[in-house]
Scaffold this active site. Structure first.
Site, PDB file in Angstrom:
ATOM      1  N   ASP A   1       3.700   0.847   0.971  1.00 48.00           N
ATOM      2  CA  ASP A   1       3.419   0.651   2.398  1.00 48.00           C
ATOM      3  C   ASP A   1       2.721   1.812   3.094  1.00 48.00           C
ATOM      4  OD1 ASP A   1       5.558   2.510   2.825  1.00 48.00           O
ATOM      5  OD2 ASP A   1       7.032   0.905   3.044  1.00 48.00           O
TER       6      ASP A   1
ATOM      7  N   HIS B   1       3.789   2.718  -7.869  1.00 45.50           N
ATOM      8  CA  HIS B   1       3.443   1.285  -7.862  1.00 45.50           C
ATOM      9  C   HIS B   1       2.187   0.992  -7.038  1.00 45.50           C
ATOM     10  CE1 HIS B   1       7.812  -0.069  -9.055  1.00 45.50           C
ATOM     11  NE2 HIS B   1       7.118   0.423 -10.069  1.00 45.50           N
TER      12      HIS B   1
ATOM     13  N   CYS C   1     -11.641  -4.138  -7.500  1.00 46.89           N
ATOM     14  CA  CYS C   1     -12.416  -5.281  -8.016  1.00 46.89           C
ATOM     15  C   CYS C   1     -11.957  -5.623  -9.429  1.00 46.89           C
ATOM     16  CB  CYS C   1     -13.902  -4.954  -7.997  1.00 46.89           C
ATOM     17  SG  CYS C   1     -14.896  -6.285  -8.694  1.00 46.89           S
TER      18      CYS C   1
ATOM     19  N   CYS D   1     -15.871  -8.295  -3.854  1.00 48.16           N
ATOM     20  CA  CYS D   1     -16.612  -7.052  -4.040  1.00 48.16           C
ATOM     21  C   CYS D   1     -18.113  -7.346  -3.918  1.00 48.16           C
ATOM     22  CB  CYS D   1     -16.274  -6.527  -5.435  1.00 48.16           C
ATOM     23  SG  CYS D   1     -17.140  -5.040  -5.931  1.00 48.16           S
TER      24      CYS D   1
ATOM     25  N   CYS E   1     -20.226  -6.806  -6.058  1.00 48.49           N
ATOM     26  CA  CYS E   1     -20.716  -7.291  -7.362  1.00 48.49           C
ATOM     27  C   CYS E   1     -20.414  -8.782  -7.550  1.00 48.49           C
ATOM     28  CB  CYS E   1     -20.103  -6.476  -8.503  1.00 48.49           C
ATOM     29  SG  CYS E   1     -18.428  -6.980  -8.940  1.00 48.49           S
TER      30      CYS E   1
ATOM     31  N   ASN F   1      22.337   4.609  -0.270  1.00 48.56           N
ATOM     32  CA  ASN F   1      22.127   3.157  -0.286  1.00 48.56           C
ATOM     33  C   ASN F   1      23.388   2.501   0.282  1.00 48.56           C
ATOM     34  OD1 ASN F   1      21.704   0.385  -1.095  1.00 48.56           O
ATOM     35  ND2 ASN F   1      20.342   1.117  -2.709  1.00 48.56           N
ATOM     36  N   PRO F   2      23.253   1.580   1.218  1.00 45.04           N
ATOM     37  CA  PRO F   2      24.459   0.911   1.746  1.00 45.04           C
ATOM     38  C   PRO F   2      25.151   0.051   0.693  1.00 45.04           C
ATOM     39  CG  PRO F   2      22.512   0.377   3.083  1.00 45.04           C
ATOM     40  CD  PRO F   2      22.024   1.140   1.892  1.00 45.04           C
TER      41      PRO F   2
HETATM   42  C1  BJW Z   1      18.711   0.383   1.949  1.00 47.88           C
HETATM   43  C2  BJW Z   1      18.597   0.022   3.222  1.00 47.88           C
HETATM   44  C3  BJW Z   1      18.600   1.112   4.121  1.00 47.88           C
HETATM   45  C4  BJW Z   1      18.550  -1.842   2.159  1.00 47.88           C
HETATM   46  N1  BJW Z   1      18.723   2.366   3.626  1.00 47.88           N
HETATM   47  N2  BJW Z   1      18.852   1.549   1.391  1.00 47.88           N
HETATM   48  C5  BJW Z   1      13.279  -1.968 -19.202  1.00 47.88           C
HETATM   49  C6  BJW Z   1      14.307  -2.861 -19.060  1.00 47.88           C
HETATM   50  C7  BJW Z   1      14.090  -4.127 -18.502  1.00 47.88           C
HETATM   51  C8  BJW Z   1      12.824  -4.512 -18.103  1.00 47.88           C
HETATM   52  C9  BJW Z   1      11.790  -3.616 -18.253  1.00 47.88           C
HETATM   53  C10 BJW Z   1      12.025  -2.370 -18.796  1.00 47.88           C
HETATM   54  N3  BJW Z   1      10.829  -1.702 -18.796  1.00 47.88           N
HETATM   55  C11 BJW Z   1       9.866  -2.492 -18.263  1.00 47.88           C
HETATM   56  C12 BJW Z   1      10.422  -3.678 -17.934  1.00 47.88           C
HETATM   57  C13 BJW Z   1       9.697  -4.839 -17.338  1.00 47.88           C
HETATM   58  C14 BJW Z   1       9.532  -4.744 -15.844  1.00 47.88           C
HETATM   59  C15 BJW Z   1      10.916  -4.674 -15.203  1.00 47.88           C
HETATM   60  O1  BJW Z   1      11.381  -3.661 -14.773  1.00 47.88           O
HETATM   61  N4  BJW Z   1      11.588  -5.817 -15.114  1.00 47.88           N
HETATM   62  C16 BJW Z   1      12.943  -5.906 -14.553  1.00 47.88           C
HETATM   63  C17 BJW Z   1      12.902  -6.408 -13.111  1.00 47.88           C
HETATM   64  C18 BJW Z   1      13.730  -6.851 -15.419  1.00 47.88           C
HETATM   65  N5  BJW Z   1       8.715  -3.612 -15.469  1.00 47.88           N
HETATM   66  C19 BJW Z   1       7.380  -3.653 -15.467  1.00 47.88           C
HETATM   67  O2  BJW Z   1       6.770  -4.655 -15.818  1.00 47.88           O
HETATM   68  C20 BJW Z   1       6.630  -2.410 -15.044  1.00 47.88           C
HETATM   69  N6  BJW Z   1       5.587  -2.110 -15.964  1.00 47.88           N
HETATM   70  C21 BJW Z   1       5.840  -1.684 -17.187  1.00 47.88           C
HETATM   71  O3  BJW Z   1       6.963  -1.496 -17.585  1.00 47.88           O
HETATM   72  O4  BJW Z   1       4.702  -1.442 -17.944  1.00 47.88           O
HETATM   73  C22 BJW Z   1       4.857  -1.337 -19.356  1.00 47.88           C
HETATM   74  C23 BJW Z   1       4.691  -2.741 -19.880  1.00 47.88           C
HETATM   75  C24 BJW Z   1       3.421  -3.194 -20.105  1.00 47.88           C
HETATM   76  C25 BJW Z   1       3.255  -4.466 -20.619  1.00 47.88           C
HETATM   77  C26 BJW Z   1       4.363  -5.283 -20.877  1.00 47.88           C
HETATM   78  C27 BJW Z   1       5.625  -4.819 -20.580  1.00 47.88           C
HETATM   79  C28 BJW Z   1       5.801  -3.535 -20.092  1.00 47.88           C
HETATM   80  C29 BJW Z   1       5.898  -2.614 -13.722  1.00 47.88           C
HETATM   81  C30 BJW Z   1       6.821  -2.830 -12.584  1.00 47.88           C
HETATM   82  C31 BJW Z   1       6.008  -3.133 -11.311  1.00 47.88           C
HETATM   83  C32 BJW Z   1       6.895  -3.508 -10.136  1.00 47.88           C
HETATM   84  N7  BJW Z   1       6.073  -3.998  -9.087  1.00 47.88           N
HETATM   85  C33 BJW Z   1       6.683  -4.315  -7.800  1.00 47.88           C
HETATM   86  C34 BJW Z   1       5.563  -4.888  -6.900  1.00 47.88           C
HETATM   87  C35 BJW Z   1       4.658  -3.752  -6.427  1.00 47.88           C
HETATM   88  C36 BJW Z   1       3.605  -4.233  -5.519  1.00 47.88           C
HETATM   89  C37 BJW Z   1       4.177  -4.859  -4.269  1.00 47.88           C
HETATM   90  O5  BJW Z   1       4.810  -4.171  -3.455  1.00 47.88           O
HETATM   91  O6  BJW Z   1       3.973  -6.063  -4.118  1.00 47.88           O
HETATM   92  O7  BJW Z   1       7.253  -3.151  -7.220  1.00 47.88           O
HETATM   93  S1  BJW Z   1       8.053  -5.451  -7.887  1.00 47.88           S
HETATM   94  C38 BJW Z   1       8.989  -4.705  -6.596  1.00 47.88           C
HETATM   95  O8  BJW Z   1      10.217  -4.121  -7.122  1.00 47.88           O
HETATM   96  C39 BJW Z   1       8.133  -3.520  -6.117  1.00 47.88           C
HETATM   97  C40 BJW Z   1       9.180  -2.466  -5.890  1.00 47.88           C
HETATM   98  O9  BJW Z   1       8.552  -1.180  -5.887  1.00 47.88           O
HETATM   99  C41 BJW Z   1      10.130  -2.691  -7.027  1.00 47.88           C
HETATM  100  C42 BJW Z   1      11.502  -2.103  -6.816  1.00 47.88           C
HETATM  101  O10 BJW Z   1      12.139  -2.704  -5.728  1.00 47.88           O
HETATM  102  P1  BJW Z   1      13.025  -1.796  -4.738  1.00 47.88           P
HETATM  103  O11 BJW Z   1      12.116  -0.859  -4.033  1.00 47.88           O
HETATM  104  O12 BJW Z   1      14.139  -1.223  -5.464  1.00 47.88           O
HETATM  105  O13 BJW Z   1      13.480  -2.882  -3.659  1.00 47.88           O
HETATM  106  P2  BJW Z   1      14.735  -3.898  -3.712  1.00 47.88           P
HETATM  107  O14 BJW Z   1      14.495  -4.935  -2.678  1.00 47.88           O
HETATM  108  O15 BJW Z   1      14.965  -4.367  -5.082  1.00 47.88           O
HETATM  109  O16 BJW Z   1      15.984  -3.003  -3.295  1.00 47.88           O
HETATM  110  C43 BJW Z   1      16.129  -2.479  -1.980  1.00 47.88           C
HETATM  111  C44 BJW Z   1      17.354  -1.595  -1.959  1.00 47.88           C
HETATM  112  O17 BJW Z   1      17.406  -0.958  -0.689  1.00 47.88           O
HETATM  113  C45 BJW Z   1      18.690  -2.334  -2.140  1.00 47.88           C
HETATM  114  O18 BJW Z   1      19.494  -1.655  -3.106  1.00 47.88           O
HETATM  115  C46 BJW Z   1      19.355  -2.244  -0.767  1.00 47.88           C
HETATM  116  O19 BJW Z   1      20.775  -2.155  -0.809  1.00 47.88           O
HETATM  117  C47 BJW Z   1      18.757  -0.973  -0.242  1.00 47.88           C
HETATM  118  N8  BJW Z   1      18.694  -0.878   1.222  1.00 47.88           N
HETATM  119  N9  BJW Z   1      18.500  -1.312   3.387  1.00 47.88           N
HETATM  120  C48 BJW Z   1      18.848   2.559   2.275  1.00 47.88           C
HETATM  121  N10 BJW Z   1      18.490   0.940   5.451  1.00 47.88           N
HETATM  122 ZN    ZN Z   2     -16.954  -5.337  -8.245  1.00 47.83          ZN
END
Ligand code: BJW
Ligand code: ZN
Length: 264
Positions: free
Chosen positions: A129, A144, A152, A173, A175, A238-239
């Site tokens: 963000d 991320h 592109c 793009c 292109c 984290n809450p």
């Molecule tokens: C508060 C609050 C307040 C509320 N104060 N807190 C090992 C094990 C299992 C799976 C895998 C592994 N290694 C890789 C994987 C696969 C996969 C993965 O992790 N899958 C699992 C979900 C099962 N990972 C990937 O694919 C990654 N790539 C990769 O590993 O490459 C190698 C590879 C290549 C080819 C094949 C396989 C592997 C890439 C991951 C990309 C994640 N992308 C996203 C989208 C980004 C773009 C976008 O924004 O649209 O990233 S998904 C989404 O989740 C986003 C976030 O950054 C990410 C994490 O979420 P986050 O930030 O934790 O949010 P929430 O909503 O989950 O949690 C919010 C928290 O806040 C909660 O706990 C609340 O309690 C708390 N909260 N209010 C403080 N006021």
């Molecule tokens: Zn292009």
């Protein structure tokens, strides 16, 4: 001693601090998280319905009921984009408009302050963000990507576009290729140089703060384990409980914008 007092002491005596943030730190700025109740997907659906945008029909290959059960894990993928770039872009376009109206909160500001007073400091964020930049953080690793960057899919050209709503979806793009959001989707590699610096900072940290992440998404969540195994004190803000709560040195069950200003 209070939570704040304990953490303040640890912060004051740490030579090297690394922080991992997730969507929860921006929650108090009004940006929905991914996986909490009322998270991104549900709000997106509500917004789309309100705007009467792009109704999904059987002719468009998937029944609307299927979309009701979709999660970011199914949407934030290269496969989803290849299938229906306009649909995926509508989600990002809506999010861009929400983020454009948001301001960094006291949690973002506290981390920017902490950077200024800590010789060795790194902020690793999963967030796309841009609120950490806007709060003044500079030693920032965006593992991320960035929602304001477009890339592109044909020639790879990257550009920044800060318009909250893009005039055409999907954007194109010069292109002729379709542009995609400059973010990291499931199954895609994290930017290698940025990721390598993130790992380095986690393994060198004396104190590691985990703020507002569900710690479900890897490899980012692995930084918590890496920091702990490398000898860091680990504090979670984290809450709610997460899969790493059991291994941290201190779990502070409080919202980030309330807790972080107290550790300075
Ligand atoms: C508060 C609050 C307040 C509320 N104060 N807190 C090992 C094990 C299992 C799976 C895998 C592994 N290694 C890789 C994987 C696969 C996969 C993965 O992790 N899958 C699992 C979900 C099962 N990972 C990937 O694919 C990654 N790539 C990769 O590993 O490459 C190698 C590879 C290549 C080819 C094949 C396989 C592997 C890439 C991951 C990309 C994640 N992308 C996203 C989208 C980004 C773009 C976008 O924004 O649209 O990233 S998904 C989404 O989740 C986003 C976030 O950054 C990410 C994490 O979420 P986050 O930030 O934790 O949010 P929430 O909503 O989950 O949690 C919010 C928290 O806040 C909660 O706990 C609340 O309690 C708390 N909260 N209010 C403080 N006021
Ligand atoms: Zn292009």
């Amino acid at each position: 001693m209070t939570s704040a007092g304990t953490i303040r002491d640890w912060v004051a005596s740490a030579h090297s601090i690394a922080v991992l943030t997730g969507a929860g730190i921006s929650a108090e700025s009004g940006i929905p998280t991914f996986r909490d109740a009322g998270g991104l997907w549900k709000n997106f659906r509500a917004e789309r319905t309100a705007r009467g945008a792009h109704q999904v029909t059987d002719e468009q290959s998937r029944p609307a009921a299927l979309y009701a059960n979709m999660t970011p894990e199914q949407l934030a993928t290269p496969q989803a984009f290849a299938r229906d770039p306009k649909f995926v872009w509508e989600w990002y376009d809506w999010r861009r408009s929400v983020i454009a109206q948001a301001e960094p909160n006291a949690g973002h500001m506290a981390l920017a302050q902490l950077e200024k007073r800590t010789a060795d400091f790194t902020l690793v964020t999963q967030n796309v963000d841009g609120l950490h930049d806007r709060a003044g953080s500079t030693r920032l690793l965006k593992v991320h990507g960035d929602i304001w960057t477009l890339r592109c899919t044909l020639c790879g050209r990257e550009r920044q576009d800060l318009r909250p709503n893009l005039p055409e979806l999907p954007p194109q793009c010069h292109c002729g290729g379709i542009e995609r959001p400059g973010v990291v989707w499931f199954g895609e590699n994290l930017p290698p140089e940025i990721w390598s610096q993130a790992e380095q900072s986690a393994s060198a940290a004396g104190l590691f703060l985990v703020v507002g992440t569900s710690a479900l998404v890897y490899p980012a969540a692995g930084l918590v384990h890496l920091a702990k195994a490398s000898g860091a004190k680990v504090v979670e803000v984290n809450p709610a409980e997460t899969p790493v709560s059991g291994m941290v040195d201190f779990s502070w069950r409080a919202p980030a914008a309330e807790a972080l200003p107290q550790i300075l």
